[in-house]
Scaffold this active site. Structure first.
Site, PDB file in Angstrom:
ATOM      1  N   CYS A   1       0.810  -1.223  -0.092  1.00 18.45           N
ATOM      2  CA  CYS A   1      -0.060  -0.027  -0.050  1.00 18.45           C
ATOM      3  C   CYS A   1       0.918   1.224   0.209  1.00 18.45           C
ATOM      4  O   CYS A   1       1.391   1.583  -0.834  1.00 18.45           O
ATOM      5  CB  CYS A   1      -0.866  -0.071   1.295  1.00 18.45           C
ATOM      6  SG  CYS A   1      -2.512   1.043   0.704  1.00 18.45           S
TER       7      CYS A   1
ATOM      8  N   HIS B   1      -3.472  -6.030   0.919  1.00 11.77           N
ATOM      9  CA  HIS B   1      -2.652  -6.067   2.221  1.00 11.77           C
ATOM     10  C   HIS B   1      -2.600  -7.441   2.718  1.00 11.77           C
ATOM     11  O   HIS B   1      -3.582  -8.187   3.426  1.00 11.77           O
ATOM     12  CB  HIS B   1      -3.645  -5.488   3.582  1.00 11.77           C
ATOM     13  CG  HIS B   1      -3.369  -3.808   3.041  1.00 11.77           C
ATOM     14  ND1 HIS B   1      -2.486  -2.958   3.808  1.00 11.77           N
ATOM     15  CD2 HIS B   1      -4.046  -3.055   2.651  1.00 11.77           C
ATOM     16  CE1 HIS B   1      -2.451  -1.576   3.608  1.00 11.77           C
ATOM     17  NE2 HIS B   1      -3.469  -1.539   2.880  1.00 11.77           N
TER      18      HIS B   1
ATOM     19  N   GLU C   1      -0.816  -8.495   5.121  1.00  9.53           N
ATOM     20  CA  GLU C   1      -0.602  -8.798   6.424  1.00  9.53           C
ATOM     21  C   GLU C   1      -2.101  -8.722   7.133  1.00  9.53           C
ATOM     22  O   GLU C   1      -2.160  -8.950   8.392  1.00  9.53           O
ATOM     23  CB  GLU C   1       0.180  -7.638   6.850  1.00  9.53           C
ATOM     24  CG  GLU C   1      -0.466  -6.074   7.285  1.00  9.53           C
ATOM     25  CD  GLU C   1      -0.591  -5.399   5.905  1.00  9.53           C
ATOM     26  OE1 GLU C   1      -0.159  -6.191   4.909  1.00  9.53           O
ATOM     27  OE2 GLU C   1      -1.031  -4.383   5.874  1.00  9.53           O
TER      28      GLU C   1
END
Lengths: 85, 222
Positions: free
Chosen positions: B86, B193, B195
């Site tokens: 990002c 994302h 994570e």
């Protein structure tokens, strides 16, 4: 002292979503002859320096390094000498 | 495997990144402030999402000149694994470690939703652990619209640098691009994302394979 006025816009090859959005708003306001809108950034830098050409070279460097992403943006600038106060 | 998670003023996915690699992957990691100047002792660098320096000027433009950046550029140039997610992707393009640039989504909306991605190159140091070619990861960005010129796109396609594409392009990215590597394949930037997709309790687990791939690639024990 010099004043640099720097104008940054997207390259013509990039669709500018903000410009397109403003254009459609203008069309809704009946300004239907607005064919294109480009939205960009404007910077003013005051710089000390003796030689205007040196200042211009420095401003170009500043644009290429930080103020402009040359992958997607293009720029032009003007420099004027300021009266000493 | 020891990761450095870079923390800029305004980063907000740093703790998630740390949680993903420490608590879910089982590796070790350290939150490293932007003022650090060395990456000695680290096997991988993670540049998290957020709004570094308030996204002033352009996303990632100011972070690119943080004190830690020369060390990250050296680390990448020496073949070290660097992942930017990002805002981290935006920092990597601004730093010139990845080609192209990211600008406003065509809708002008901040988009926060799960997206389906195609793994277009499974043979990278970031995707080798995946056994499927389609994964789901969340996106959360206003400026994830990837742009590069046609020559750069052709080069990346020829080199297999396009790693992830959206199956339903949410933001206007050229060629549906969601994630790319550098020519050498050791630096990955992506808008989705991983994570945020590492545990079933939170809904998605497809991000874990990316971190597993990185760990396998460095051939270091977790």
């Amino acid at each position: 002292m010099y004043l640099a006025k720097i104008y940054v816009t997207y390259k013509p090859s990039i669709l500018d979503p903000k410009g397109e959005s403003i254009k459609s708003a203008l069309h809704r306001l009946a300004y239907e002859n607005v064919a294109d809108v480009t939205m960009g950034k404007y910077f003013e830098l005051k710089l000390t320096g003796v030689d205007q050409d040196d200042v211009a070279a420095q401003v170009k460097d500043i644009c290429d390094k930080l103020l402009v992403n040359v992958n997607m943006e293009t720029y032009r600038f003007e420099i004027e000498a300021l009266e000493a106060v | 495997m020891r990761f450095a998670v870079i923390v800029f003023p305004g980063s907000n996915c740093d703790e998630d990144m740390y949680h993903a690699v420490v608590d879910q992957l089982g590796a070790s990691a350290q939150l490293l402030p932007h003022t650090a100047t060395s990456l000695a002792g680290f096997d991988g660098v993670l540049i998290p999402g957020g709004f570094s320096y308030g996204d002033y000027l352009r996303c990632g433009a100011i972070a690119r000149f943080s004190p830690i950046m020369p060390a990250i550029i050296d680390f990448a140039n020496q073949g070290g694994l660097v992942l930017g997610v990002c805002n981290g992707f935006q920092v990597l393009t601004e730093a010139g470690l990845l080609p192209g640039a990211l600008h406003e989504n065509t809708s002008l909306e901040f988009i926060c939703k799960d997206t389906q991605l195609k793994i277009t190159n499974p043979n990278t140091r970031f995707t080798s652990a995946y056994t499927t070619d389609t994964i789901t990861l969340p996106i959360a960005h206003g400026e994830g619209n990837y742009y590069c010129d046609p020559d750069t796109l052709a080069q990346m396609q020829a080199n297999g640098q396009i790693v992830f594409t959206y199956t339903d392009n949410p933001n206007g990215s050229v060629a549906d691009i969601a994630g790319i590597t550098n020519a050498n394949g050791n630096v990955l930037g992506m808008m989705p994302h991983p994570e945020r997709a590492v545990e079933a309790l939170l809904g998605l687990t497809d991000g874990l394979g990316l971190f597993e791939s990185m760990a396998q690639a460095t051939k270091t024990a977790l």
